[in-house]
Design a protein around this motif. Structure first.
Motif, PDB file in Angstrom:
ATOM      1  N   LEU A   5       0.776  -1.109   0.196  1.00 50.57           N
ATOM      2  CA  LEU A   5       0.014  -0.087  -0.131  1.00 50.57           C
ATOM      3  C   LEU A   5       0.849   1.157  -0.086  1.00 50.57           C
ATOM      4  O   LEU A   5       0.465   2.308  -0.271  1.00 50.57           O
ATOM      5  N   CYS A   6       2.091   1.287   0.329  1.00 53.72           N
ATOM      6  CA  CYS A   6       2.966   2.263   0.316  1.00 53.72           C
ATOM      7  C   CYS A   6       3.101   3.205  -0.938  1.00 53.72           C
ATOM      8  O   CYS A   6       3.283   2.369  -1.922  1.00 53.72           O
ATOM      9  N   TYR A   7       2.635   4.301  -1.124  1.00 49.84           N
ATOM     10  CA  TYR A   7       2.838   4.986  -2.393  1.00 49.84           C
ATOM     11  C   TYR A   7       4.110   4.879  -3.015  1.00 49.84           C
ATOM     12  O   TYR A   7       4.268   5.152  -4.069  1.00 49.84           O
ATOM     13  N   THR A   8       5.157   5.246  -2.202  1.00 52.49           N
ATOM     14  CA  THR A   8       6.419   5.050  -2.579  1.00 52.49           C
ATOM     15  C   THR A   8       6.800   3.903  -3.058  1.00 52.49           C
ATOM     16  O   THR A   8       7.447   3.934  -4.272  1.00 52.49           O
ATOM     17  N   CYS A   9       6.436   2.851  -2.470  1.00 54.43           N
ATOM     18  CA  CYS A   9       6.792   1.372  -3.185  1.00 54.43           C
ATOM     19  C   CYS A   9       5.979   1.150  -4.434  1.00 54.43           C
ATOM     20  O   CYS A   9       6.551   0.664  -5.487  1.00 54.43           O
ATOM     21  N   LYS A  10       4.850   1.638  -4.560  1.00 53.56           N
ATOM     22  CA  LYS A  10       3.915   1.661  -5.781  1.00 53.56           C
ATOM     23  C   LYS A  10       4.562   1.945  -6.789  1.00 53.56           C
ATOM     24  O   LYS A  10       4.708   1.692  -7.783  1.00 53.56           O
ATOM     25  N   GLU A  11       5.034   3.554  -6.765  1.00 56.61           N
ATOM     26  CA  GLU A  11       5.540   4.279  -7.557  1.00 56.61           C
ATOM     27  C   GLU A  11       7.068   3.658  -7.927  1.00 56.61           C
ATOM     28  O   GLU A  11       7.268   3.668  -9.286  1.00 56.61           O
ATOM     29  N   TYR A  12       7.799   2.980  -7.027  1.00 56.16           N
ATOM     30  CA  TYR A  12       8.958   2.576  -7.431  1.00 56.16           C
ATOM     31  C   TYR A  12       8.854   1.190  -8.122  1.00 56.16           C
ATOM     32  O   TYR A  12       9.432   1.127  -9.431  1.00 56.16           O
ATOM     33  N   VAL A  13       7.780   0.380  -7.888  1.00 57.48           N
ATOM     34  CA  VAL A  13       7.575  -0.981  -8.715  1.00 57.48           C
ATOM     35  C   VAL A  13       7.014  -0.582 -10.047  1.00 57.48           C
ATOM     36  O   VAL A  13       7.318  -1.160 -10.979  1.00 57.48           O
ATOM     37  N   GLU A  14       5.939   0.659 -10.080  1.00 56.62           N
ATOM     38  CA  GLU A  14       5.740   1.034 -11.555  1.00 56.62           C
ATOM     39  C   GLU A  14       7.004   1.355 -12.246  1.00 56.62           C
ATOM     40  O   GLU A  14       6.891   0.957 -13.624  1.00 56.62           O
ATOM     41  N   ASP A  15       7.995   1.865 -11.773  1.00 56.56           N
ATOM     42  CA  ASP A  15       9.210   2.014 -12.497  1.00 56.56           C
ATOM     43  C   ASP A  15      10.040   0.757 -12.926  1.00 56.56           C
ATOM     44  O   ASP A  15      10.725   0.466 -14.091  1.00 56.56           O
ATOM     45  N   LEU A  16       9.891  -0.316 -11.928  1.00 59.79           N
ATOM     46  CA  LEU A  16      10.647  -1.427 -12.131  1.00 59.79           C
ATOM     47  C   LEU A  16       9.918  -2.107 -13.333  1.00 59.79           C
ATOM     48  O   LEU A  16      10.494  -2.888 -13.878  1.00 59.79           O
ATOM     49  N   ALA A  17       8.563  -1.948 -13.169  1.00 62.13           N
ATOM     50  CA  ALA A  17       7.928  -2.915 -14.443  1.00 62.13           C
ATOM     51  C   ALA A  17       8.221  -2.109 -15.901  1.00 62.13           C
ATOM     52  O   ALA A  17       8.092  -2.826 -16.746  1.00 62.13           O
ATOM     53  N   LYS A  18       9.147  -1.092 -15.773  1.00 63.66           N
ATOM     54  CA  LYS A  18       9.437  -0.618 -17.201  1.00 63.66           C
ATOM     55  C   LYS A  18      10.702  -1.215 -17.719  1.00 63.66           C
ATOM     56  O   LYS A  18      11.230  -1.166 -18.779  1.00 63.66           O
ATOM     57  N   VAL A  19      11.289  -2.178 -16.912  1.00 62.26           N
ATOM     58  CA  VAL A  19      12.661  -2.633 -17.092  1.00 62.26           C
ATOM     59  C   VAL A  19      12.273  -3.922 -17.955  1.00 62.26           C
ATOM     60  O   VAL A  19      11.594  -4.816 -17.624  1.00 62.26           O
ATOM     61  N   PRO A  20      12.557  -3.890 -19.370  1.00 58.05           N
ATOM     62  CA  PRO A  20      12.349  -4.793 -20.276  1.00 58.05           C
ATOM     63  C   PRO A  20      12.838  -6.210 -20.089  1.00 58.05           C
ATOM     64  O   PRO A  20      13.964  -6.259 -19.532  1.00 58.05           O
ATOM     65  N   LYS A  21      12.102  -7.172 -20.041  1.00 61.25           N
ATOM     66  CA  LYS A  21      12.552  -8.495 -19.597  1.00 61.25           C
ATOM     67  C   LYS A  21      13.505  -8.778 -20.823  1.00 61.25           C
ATOM     68  O   LYS A  21      14.588  -9.732 -20.091  1.00 61.25           O
ATOM     69  N   ALA A  22      13.819  -8.461 -21.889  1.00 59.46           N
ATOM     70  CA  ALA A  22      14.877  -8.572 -22.748  1.00 59.46           C
ATOM     71  C   ALA A  22      16.311  -8.212 -22.264  1.00 59.46           C
ATOM     72  O   ALA A  22      17.157  -8.800 -22.168  1.00 59.46           O
ATOM     73  N   PHE A  23      16.226  -7.022 -21.570  1.00 60.46           N
ATOM     74  CA  PHE A  23      17.584  -6.425 -20.815  1.00 60.46           C
ATOM     75  C   PHE A  23      17.814  -7.458 -19.736  1.00 60.46           C
ATOM     76  O   PHE A  23      18.955  -7.713 -19.381  1.00 60.46           O
ATOM     77  N   LEU A  24      17.136  -7.947 -19.013  1.00 59.66           N
ATOM     78  CA  LEU A  24      17.405  -8.919 -17.982  1.00 59.66           C
ATOM     79  C   LEU A  24      17.865 -10.147 -18.584  1.00 59.66           C
ATOM     80  O   LEU A  24      18.843 -10.664 -18.161  1.00 59.66           O
TER      81      LEU A  24
END
Length: 164
Positions: A5-24
């Motif tokens: 529920l933490c808004y900072t965690c939500k916003e951080y994970v929204e950016d983590l979601a932008k990491v392309p699987k191909a890069f990983l």
């Protein structure tokens, strides 16, 4: 994560979601998020954030304890995460609203529990460990990607001029 529920965690994970699987995949790296609530909260959180990488829960916070992650807000003077877009008041109101309007009214873990970031492996070798001092003390994602040998991502929403 501190909690789902933490808004900072939500916003951080929204950016983590932008990491392309191909890069990983190119770097043979796995991106894993661990939250401290029930598994029932994973699907709604992933829908909310767009996160499609691996995610697990640790409701008893055993991993948090083993890694020495603290409870409570520590030093407020730490650098604010570049991934946090909301101010404290608005972000907190949004978090409370999500808790009140969610299918099960709960705070999805201990709101005082701090999270962190680490790079592990191969095996049990720890290459990097950052313990968050407070809810704004997230390591920039590109710092973690660089240390793990993964291509970085442009998280800016600003238009870019590209010279060709």
């Amino acid at each position: 994560l501190q909690n789902f529920l933490c808004y900072t965690c939500k916003e951080y994970v929204e950016d983590l979601a932008k990491v392309p699987k191909a890069f990983l995949q190119e770097s043979n790296v796995r991106l894993i998020v661990i939250g401290q609530s029930s598994y029932h909260h994973i699907k709604p959180f992933c829908s909310l954030t767009g996160y499609t990488h691996e995610i697990y829960v640790d409701p008893q916070r055993e991993i948090y304890k083993i890694l020495g992650m603290k409870r409570g807000e520590g030093n407020k003077a730490s650098v604010r995460s570049p991934h946090v877009k909301s101010n404290t008041l608005l972000g907190s109101i949004r978090s409370i609203w999500r808790a009140m309007t969610g299918p099960a009214f709960d705070f999805q873990g201990d709101p005082a529990q701090q999270g962190g970031a680490l790079i592990l492996g191969p095996g049990n070798e720890v290459h990097f460990l950052h313990l968050d001092k407070n809810r704004l003390d997230h390591v920039p994602i590109n710092t973690i990607l660089e240390l793990a040998g993964v291509k970085t991502v442009n998280f800016s929403n600003k238009p870019q001029i590209i010279d060709i």
